[in-house]
Design a protein around this motif. Structure first.
Motif, mmCIF file in Angstrom:
data_model
loop_
_atom_site.group_PDB
_atom_site.id
_atom_site.type_symbol
_atom_site.label_atom_id
_atom_site.label_comp_id
_atom_site.label_asym_id
_atom_site.label_seq_id
_atom_site.Cartn_x
_atom_site.Cartn_y
_atom_site.Cartn_z
ATOM 1 N N SER A 90 0.535 -1.045 -0.122
ATOM 2 C CA SER A 90 -0.601 0.490 0.157
ATOM 3 C C SER A 90 0.585 0.942 -0.157
ATOM 4 C CB SER A 90 -1.066 0.147 0.861
ATOM 5 O OG SER A 90 -0.088 0.160 2.228
ATOM 6 N N GLY A 91 1.865 1.200 0.621
ATOM 7 C CA GLY A 91 3.166 2.057 0.547
ATOM 8 C C GLY A 91 2.651 3.112 1.198
ATOM 9 N N VAL A 92 2.264 2.743 2.616
ATOM 10 C CA VAL A 92 1.893 3.590 4.054
ATOM 11 C C VAL A 92 1.498 2.717 5.193
ATOM 12 C CG1 VAL A 92 -0.043 4.912 3.282
ATOM 13 C CG2 VAL A 92 -1.132 3.775 3.632
ATOM 14 N N LYS A 93 1.789 2.798 6.526
ATOM 15 C CA LYS A 93 1.283 1.495 7.381
ATOM 16 C C LYS A 93 0.235 1.467 7.967
ATOM 17 C CE LYS A 93 5.917 3.137 9.893
ATOM 18 N NZ LYS A 93 6.439 1.561 9.992
ATOM 19 N N GLY A 94 -0.192 0.534 7.375
ATOM 20 C CA GLY A 94 -1.709 -0.055 7.012
ATOM 21 C C GLY A 94 -2.331 -0.806 6.427
ATOM 22 N N GLU A 95 -2.676 -1.382 7.080
ATOM 23 C CA GLU A 95 -3.580 -2.921 5.740
ATOM 24 C C GLU A 95 -4.350 -2.687 4.631
ATOM 25 O OE1 GLU A 95 -6.887 -6.211 6.432
ATOM 26 O OE2 GLU A 95 -6.279 -5.239 8.469
ATOM 27 N N LEU A 96 -4.882 -1.628 4.779
ATOM 28 C CA LEU A 96 -5.233 -1.216 3.236
ATOM 29 C C LEU A 96 -4.995 0.678 3.338
ATOM 30 C CD1 LEU A 96 -8.623 -3.086 4.375
ATOM 31 C CD2 LEU A 96 -7.595 -3.049 2.280
ATOM 32 N N ALA A 97 -5.587 1.128 1.965
ATOM 33 C CA ALA A 97 -5.114 2.389 2.299
ATOM 34 C C ALA A 97 -5.971 3.226 0.624
ATOM 35 C CB ALA A 97 -3.795 2.782 1.642
ATOM 36 N N TYR A 241 -6.855 2.329 7.119
ATOM 37 C CA TYR A 241 -7.564 1.405 7.581
ATOM 38 C C TYR A 241 -7.199 0.291 7.558
ATOM 39 C CZ TYR A 241 -9.831 0.649 3.010
ATOM 40 O OH TYR A 241 -10.352 0.180 2.024
ATOM 41 N N SER A 242 -8.524 -0.491 8.296
ATOM 42 C CA SER A 242 -8.755 -1.537 8.653
ATOM 43 C C SER A 242 -9.865 -2.526 8.785
ATOM 44 C CB SER A 242 -7.859 -2.497 9.720
ATOM 45 O OG SER A 242 -6.302 -2.663 10.066
ATOM 46 N N VAL A 243 -9.626 -3.807 8.379
ATOM 47 C CA VAL A 243 -11.346 -3.886 8.312
ATOM 48 C C VAL A 243 -11.323 -5.380 9.813
ATOM 49 C CG1 VAL A 243 -13.290 -5.232 6.909
ATOM 50 C CG2 VAL A 243 -11.779 -3.771 5.489
ATOM 51 N N GLU A 276 -4.491 -4.681 1.167
ATOM 52 C CA GLU A 276 -5.033 -5.805 1.084
ATOM 53 C C GLU A 276 -6.357 -6.030 -0.329
ATOM 54 O OE1 GLU A 276 -4.990 -7.976 4.451
ATOM 55 O OE2 GLU A 276 -3.389 -8.248 4.415
ATOM 56 N N TYR A 277 -7.019 -4.743 -1.044
ATOM 57 C CA TYR A 277 -7.815 -5.117 -1.488
ATOM 58 C C TYR A 277 -7.288 -4.926 -2.942
ATOM 59 C CZ TYR A 277 -11.864 -3.468 -4.082
ATOM 60 O OH TYR A 277 -13.180 -3.292 -4.828
ATOM 61 N N GLU A 278 -6.708 -4.374 -3.010
ATOM 62 C CA GLU A 278 -5.713 -4.243 -4.559
ATOM 63 C C GLU A 278 -5.020 -5.945 -5.450
ATOM 64 O OE1 GLU A 278 -3.058 -1.607 -7.472
ATOM 65 O OE2 GLU A 278 -3.333 -1.791 -5.230
ATOM 66 N N SER A 279 -4.679 -6.536 -3.609
ATOM 67 C CA SER A 279 -4.281 -7.653 -3.718
ATOM 68 C C SER A 279 -5.252 -8.729 -4.267
ATOM 69 C CB SER A 279 -3.210 -7.855 -2.447
ATOM 70 O OG SER A 279 -2.117 -7.253 -2.546
#
Length: 458
Positions: A90-97, A241-243, A276-279
């Motif tokens: 993602s390029g940021v500190k997070g599961e999703l961005a 954000y995370s889910v 992770e959504y993109e993956s």
């Protein structure tokens, strides 16, 4: 940082908390001094309090509620290895961005605040936070051109005076061997550390009059750029954000729909949903390609075996019903569909084909020996129950420990095993009851039947 360590250590499930401020010494994590990371070591799940039901997400939620009482901090929960992978993706500190791209920083942050407000109301979205780009106080000196013209002072002279006094100017170079260093001069700290001191900096006009900067400029204290992130040659602001307590795909798709409906971006702006959504979308597209190819190959093999499209289609119809057990297993255990469970369905197809071939071949052999369609279907269902059950029990009992495990690494293997175990139980009932029933419906006297086998036993 110490306050957060005390909060985390107050949980009986935690054995120790180790923290780090800023970036590591080896430079592998490019971050600023504002970043703190905590390694929270946990006891085995068997020793957790019953309120958390051995569910790590429940424990994380309780920690998050306590940590959110500390103002001005954005929290994120992850694993050591997955944190590095997520940041690389993602390029940021997070599961999703969510990334918004455009040049104007104030507009970027305003749109980011709007998206955060929308996503905070979506079920399942956790650890939501905007990486701020505005917030560094800047002392801006705007040159009053008319005042400078009255004193005969050029705008460049005013800018040069501020640069020399505050930032310093290189007036020469110092040589040390082959190394060259600029020799920079600037005012002493007491003459440049405050706005009043800078206002009193004097310039010499052509008439010999000494004019202060306060007479030549308009001074404002404004918030400027604290951090400017760039990607693909454009400035961007990121929302991480995370889910939790919901599947990833539907959560992000709901967020995309609401953001697209409610956030109007000027021309030239764009939003990218990364992480992770993109993956997952890439994996899903690959899975959607592999699935039809697998079914086509299975159909070709079955057709070459039975020399009949009817029997090959009947087995594939039986296979198409096999995922019902796997889906029910995911539903009853409140497990979200994932790529791991999708691979489990592919493995389930193979076992279902095997049981279908065993049943169909036996029924056809019974018909070759003069039995009626109904008699052959009933006898096949009764006499092939034991070998089909033995085939399925081998895989079911072998994967049952993985399907019920909750230890380290079980998050990826459990959905895979759960789908196969639940699917095989459902496939057993389908093979014994549904396939013979469908056979009776579609069978005709002129069907293509195999040659009698000498070793076949009724």
């Amino acid at each position: 940082m110490n306050q957060a360590r005390v909060v985390l250590s107050s949980f009986p499930e935690v054995t120790q908390v180790v923290s780090q401020t800023g970036r590591p010494d080896d430079g592998t994590d490019v971050t600023g001094f504002f970043n703190t990371e905590y390694f929270v070591d946990l006891k085995p799940k068997e020793k957790w309090r019953p309120v958390f039901k051995r569910n790590k997400d429940e424990l994380i939620g309780a920690m998050d509620r306590e940590l959110e009482k500390i103002p001005g901090v954005i929290w994120n929960f992850s694993q050591p290895i997955s944190d590095n992978v997520e940041e690389a993706v993602s390029g940021v500190k997070g599961e999703l961005a969510v990334k918004i791209y455009v040049d104007d920083l104030k507009t970027l942050e305003a749109k980011g605040d709007q998206i955060v407000s929308i996503m905070s109301k979506i079920q399942g979205v956790q650890d939501l936070g905007l990486f701020r780009v505005i917030g560094q106080p800047n002392l801006n000196f705007a040159v009053d051109r008319q005042a400078a013209a009255r004193f005969g002072i050029n705008v460049a002279d005013v800018q040069d005076a501020i640069q020399t006094a505050v930032g310093g100017n290189a007036v020469s170079q110092v040589l040390q061997g082959e190394a060259r260093y600029d020799l920079v001069v600037r005012y002493l700290p007491q003459y440049r550390n405050t706005q009043e001191a800078i206002d009193n900096i004097r310039l010499l006009s052509p008439s010999g009059e000494r004019v202060s900067l306060a007479q030549l400029t308009t001074v404002k204290m404004e918030d400027g750029a604290e951090t400017i992130g760039r990607e693909g040659g454009q400035r961007f602001v990121a929302i991480k954000y995370s889910v939790r307590d919901r599947d990833l795909g539907s959560t992000v798709e709901e967020a995309i729909k609401k953001v697209n409906d409610q956030v109007k971006l000027p021309p030239g702006y764009k939003i990218d949903w990364a992480g992770e959504y993109e993956s997952q979308k890439r994996s899903s597209r690959r899975l959607m390609l592999v699935l039809p190819v697998t079914i086509i190959i299975i159909f070709i093999i079955l057709y070459s075996m039975f020399h009949s499209g009817k029997w090959a289609g009947l087995i594939l119809l039986n296979v198409s019903m096999a995922p019902v057990g796997g889906l029910l297993a995911l539903l009853f255990t409140h497990t979200n569909f994932s790529v791991s469970s999708g691979v489990g369905f592919l493995a389930l197809f193979g076992v279902s084909v095997q049981t279908g071939v065993i049943m169909l071949e036996y029924i056809n052999q019974m018909r070759v020996r003069g039995h009626s369609i109904e008699e052959s279907a009933i006898e096949g269902a009764v006499l092939r129950l034991r070998p089909i059950m033995m085939t399925m029990l081998v895989a079911t009992l072998g994967l049952l420990p993985a399907a019920t495990s909750h230890g380290i690494g079980s998050d990826s293997q459990r959905p895979f095993a759960m789908v196969i175990v639940g699917g095989l139980i459902g496939a057993l009932l389908i093979s014994v009851f549904l396939l013979p029933t469908l056979y009776v419906w579609i069978a005709r006297p002129d069907d293509v039947l195999p040659t009698p086998e000498t070793e076949f036993e009724n």
